[in-house]
Design a protein around this motif. Sequence first.
Motif, PDB file in Angstrom:
ATOM      1  N   ARG A 131       0.816  -1.215   0.000  1.00 26.37           N
ATOM      2  CA  ARG A 131       0.000   0.000   0.000  1.00 26.37           C
ATOM      3  C   ARG A 131       0.847   1.262   0.000  1.00 26.37           C
ATOM      4  NH1 ARG A 131      -3.462  -3.494   2.304  1.00 26.37           N
ATOM      5  NH2 ARG A 131      -5.709  -3.084   2.331  1.00 26.37           N
ATOM      6  N   SER A 132       2.059   1.147   0.537  1.00 25.77           N
ATOM      7  CA  SER A 132       2.858   2.370   0.692  1.00 25.77           C
ATOM      8  C   SER A 132       3.243   2.956  -0.665  1.00 25.77           C
ATOM      9  CB  SER A 132       4.106   2.082   1.519  1.00 25.77           C
ATOM     10  OG  SER A 132       4.971   1.239   0.796  1.00 25.77           O
ATOM     11  N   LEU A 136      -1.116   8.504   0.011  1.00 24.96           N
ATOM     12  CA  LEU A 136      -2.136   8.369   1.057  1.00 24.96           C
ATOM     13  C   LEU A 136      -3.515   8.782   0.570  1.00 24.96           C
ATOM     14  CD1 LEU A 136      -0.588   9.553   4.437  1.00 24.96           C
ATOM     15  CD2 LEU A 136      -0.637   7.303   3.400  1.00 24.96           C
ATOM     16  N   LYS A 137      -3.555   9.894  -0.188  1.00 22.79           N
ATOM     17  CA  LYS A 137      -4.866  10.441  -0.552  1.00 22.79           C
ATOM     18  C   LYS A 137      -5.608   9.524  -1.534  1.00 22.79           C
ATOM     19  CE  LYS A 137      -3.177  13.536  -4.210  1.00 22.79           C
ATOM     20  NZ  LYS A 137      -3.500  12.633  -5.316  1.00 22.79           N
ATOM     21  N   ARG A 139      -5.285   6.145  -1.486  1.00 27.17           N
ATOM     22  CA  ARG A 139      -5.264   4.768  -1.027  1.00 27.17           C
ATOM     23  C   ARG A 139      -6.659   4.162  -0.915  1.00 27.17           C
ATOM     24  NH1 ARG A 139      -0.413   3.657   3.209  1.00 27.17           N
ATOM     25  NH2 ARG A 139       0.779   4.887   1.702  1.00 27.17           N
ATOM     26  N   ASN A 140      -7.629   4.924  -0.345  1.00 31.72           N
ATOM     27  CA  ASN A 140      -8.946   4.289  -0.197  1.00 31.72           C
ATOM     28  C   ASN A 140      -9.670   4.160  -1.528  1.00 31.72           C
ATOM     29  OD1 ASN A 140      -9.661   6.968  -0.320  1.00 31.72           O
ATOM     30  ND2 ASN A 140     -10.536   7.068   1.734  1.00 31.72           N
TER      31      ASN A 140
ATOM     32  N   TYR B 248      -3.791   8.374   7.140  1.00 32.76           N
ATOM     33  CA  TYR B 248      -4.672   7.355   6.579  1.00 32.76           C
ATOM     34  C   TYR B 248      -4.853   6.237   7.588  1.00 32.76           C
ATOM     35  CZ  TYR B 248      -6.331   3.778   3.306  1.00 32.76           C
ATOM     36  OH  TYR B 248      -7.057   2.814   2.663  1.00 32.76           O
ATOM     37  N   TYR B 253      -9.218   8.739   5.165  1.00 30.79           N
ATOM     38  CA  TYR B 253      -8.096   9.600   4.823  1.00 30.79           C
ATOM     39  C   TYR B 253      -8.407  11.022   5.279  1.00 30.79           C
ATOM     40  CZ  TYR B 253      -5.197  12.703   2.039  1.00 30.79           C
ATOM     41  OH  TYR B 253      -4.339  13.696   1.651  1.00 30.79           O
ATOM     42  N   ILE B 330     -16.418   2.554   0.023  1.00 32.92           N
ATOM     43  CA  ILE B 330     -15.837   1.224  -0.156  1.00 32.92           C
ATOM     44  C   ILE B 330     -16.888   0.139   0.068  1.00 32.92           C
ATOM     45  CG2 ILE B 330     -14.197  -0.427   0.830  1.00 32.92           C
ATOM     46  CD1 ILE B 330     -12.253   1.904   1.037  1.00 32.92           C
TER      47      ILE B 330
END
Lengths: 200, 696
Positions: A131-132, A136-137, A139-140, B248, B253, B330
């Motif tokens: 995931r890294s 971050l923004k 990731r979801n 996160y 986030y 999600i």
Amino acid sequence: MRRIATTFMSLFLVFVVACVTINVYFPEAAAIEAADRIIDKVRGEDADNTTSFVHPGNRRDVSVLLAFAHGVSSFLISDASAQGDVDFDKPSPEKQALENSLAARFPSLRPYLDSGAIGLTDAGLLEFRDRSLVPLKDRNSVVQLVAAQNNDWNALYAEIAELNGHTEWQDSIRRTFADRWIAKADRGWYYREGGVWKQK
Amino acid sequence: MARFAVVALLHLAFATPSLSNEASVVTGSVAKMSSDAWIITGFDSALELTDAGLSGEFSIVRIVLLESGQVFDDIRIVCTSIILTTHTTQCAQATFTLDIPGIGRQAIPGALTYNQRTSTAEIELASVAIAGGRVRCNITMNDAGVDIRYAGTQLQLAGLHEVAANFSDAFAEYSAGGLADIVGTFSAPRERPVHIAFVADLGEVSLANNAGTVAADGVAGKLDLDITLASDTTRFDLSFDSQQGEAYLEPVYANFSESALSLQAEDVVTPDFSVFGIPRFRVQQEALLDMSGSAKLRLPTDEAPTTGITADVELRNSSVASLYTNLIKIAAAGTILGDLEADGTLSGSVSIVDSALRSANVQLDDTILDDRRGRFAIYALDGNVDWSADENRVPDTSQLRWGSGTVYNIVIGSGAVNLQLGNNDVEMLGPLRLSTLGGALLINQLVLKDFGSDDATGALDAELEPIQLGQLTAAFGWPAFSGTLSGRLPLLQLAKNTITVGGTLSAQAFDGTMEVSNLRIEQPFGRVPRLYAELAFRDLDLRRVTEAFSFGLIQGRLSGDVLGLTMQNWRPVAMDMHFYTPADDKSQHRISQRAVENLASVGGGGAAAVLSTGFLKFFDVFAYDRIGLRCVLKDGVCKMSGAGPAKSGPQGTGFYLVKGSGVPRIDVVGFRNTVSWPRLVQQLAAITRAGSPTVN
């Protein structure tokens, strides 16, 4: 002499194996062709000029006699799939809709396959590897994309099996797709086999 | 436990020295001392009296703290000046040399005072090098326990993390970076749990667990922690403010640079730093979020990468967009709510159990929900929603108002509705009038039960007040029909994933009538909806129809039937479609050259060549007796026929598409019995798109 004896032993074994497998025969070659076509479509590549037929299994050197034996056994098995109404390209609106939505989502996922953030699995799905590598923004959003893509793949494997009246083939179809995805993966993509990540 | 060891050593060093006969140097030695908590081996002391005063050196080979298993080797304390008073022993300039776990061996300047009367030792460590920075410590030890005050500057979190790894494996999964200035206290009272409190100024802090499900980047801010360490749990109060960076916590986030964060949590209890009980918390993020309540939190693990939340939360003026993206999107992947553009604010109370919504009583203000795939949108949505998954609680009436909306491309006007919501149930209380397409849809009754499951059932009683067909067809990008559509849907029912319409929809269009009956939709919310219906067209004015579709002018009347219509994904896959001139039609029957050409191309072609050559090209219009076109669609192929069989010709037996009359007489005869449906649709689309007729 020993070589001939060994070959005849192998020949015998091939017949025995053929007898055993006759009831659970899964038309793998046809599945591979269908998988290749669908994978190319999802990847947005022209199926006609980029794929070549690939034989299932390992292409180890086999003696001519063994090859002959294989041919004979195939004949004896009488290729149940070809004679039945097995057609992995059999169209259905559901299958079409699934292929379209998989293809529509793929361009958004490709950068993360390229970066190694996600990889292919031996279950014919996508999974997060690291995931890294995703900012971050984003990731979801990528988590959601992967979940949605996997929902569609699962539905597609079930649909193809059901269309051919063999719901029990779902796992074989899934494995075929997994193998073909891995075989057709770009250089640098990651795939997970038996719980271990490997890089193509 | 360290406190007892150190206090005991000080007793040994200063209270009970063994004096040698030569008074200038006093030495002492103990091979081994132990208690329940510690073992000290190889203690040596040497005190020296010179003209300058008293000085001393003390060394210990090893201290083992039995409870934690920690070992300190080769400890040396050098005092250059020892001052003895009635009650105190002071070492104003001391150097402590020892191995600190995770840090290494260093010589630390400081001071040491021991008060015999109170049995209190005070140690000052002026500058301990830790994690790339410097820490100053003041340690007070006595029978009551140990107190440490500390202040560190420019400490690297990566280094602190390494040091912490020597004492606890709770953070082994994590890596950290960045700098911190820390001021705080550590107290280990004898009879009470260890208490740690500090304020940290963080700069450019990054944090991540191995799986990447918990992460922070570039975070600057102020962290205030007050921790109590009991034997099996840790309890803490936390306050954190940040104006910079992002974080996160899958799937949530937050960007603190865009919206500053303020977080407070009290009495948080955790056994292992992966599961947290939070009796009181408040999170604020400027205009995005203002949330308070109680929660149980389980941080993501490899097996369950999504944060587990059980919470009762009060929301105040929080952003619908942020809540949707972080909490709903999600879970809604692949559903109709999976890809929304959202805006507006939300207030109210929400209850979440195991990361799933359990109940909600919220007020919406100026909300927008807009499907990015264009299936629906609702604007300026206000009102309150009361919903509960609990079968035993009857929620209050939900009241919603909206400014406008769309369904596909159909625009819907403002409206208001009162709803009674249950677990997966919706019931409309009172009628709803939706103005749309120059008319309105009047919904008298709407009930949905077990929505979202395969067992969903529902009923709709609605009337369509005449809507403008032109607006409806324009919404789908079709040519503008003239006329109105109205009807009654007295028994629209949903059961077994199928919508069945009991009544008939009728339209007044092109001066004739159209009726839709036996309408049924299977899997209406599925991947491939299937629609079944029968259509009847009666006495349409062909002039208006052909004008609307720019097909080339035809005058006369037209009737038609579409039987057994089956559509998949809104595309026809089977039907028996028959359009024909009604038997009793007495109106004028005329057809233009262009219409003849077009009909000919639909029927399989050939007539255009005849028309554009020879004397027929001098005629613009022809008279006809009747027109007919029938397509029986199956498996992507249209079986074509028309207005009866034509005389056999060189191409075989054909069928009339147009049976001419009068002079000059022109017949359009089709010879192709089967036409590919996609090709036919393409041809029709090309015809209706085409410009003026092309006659050479």
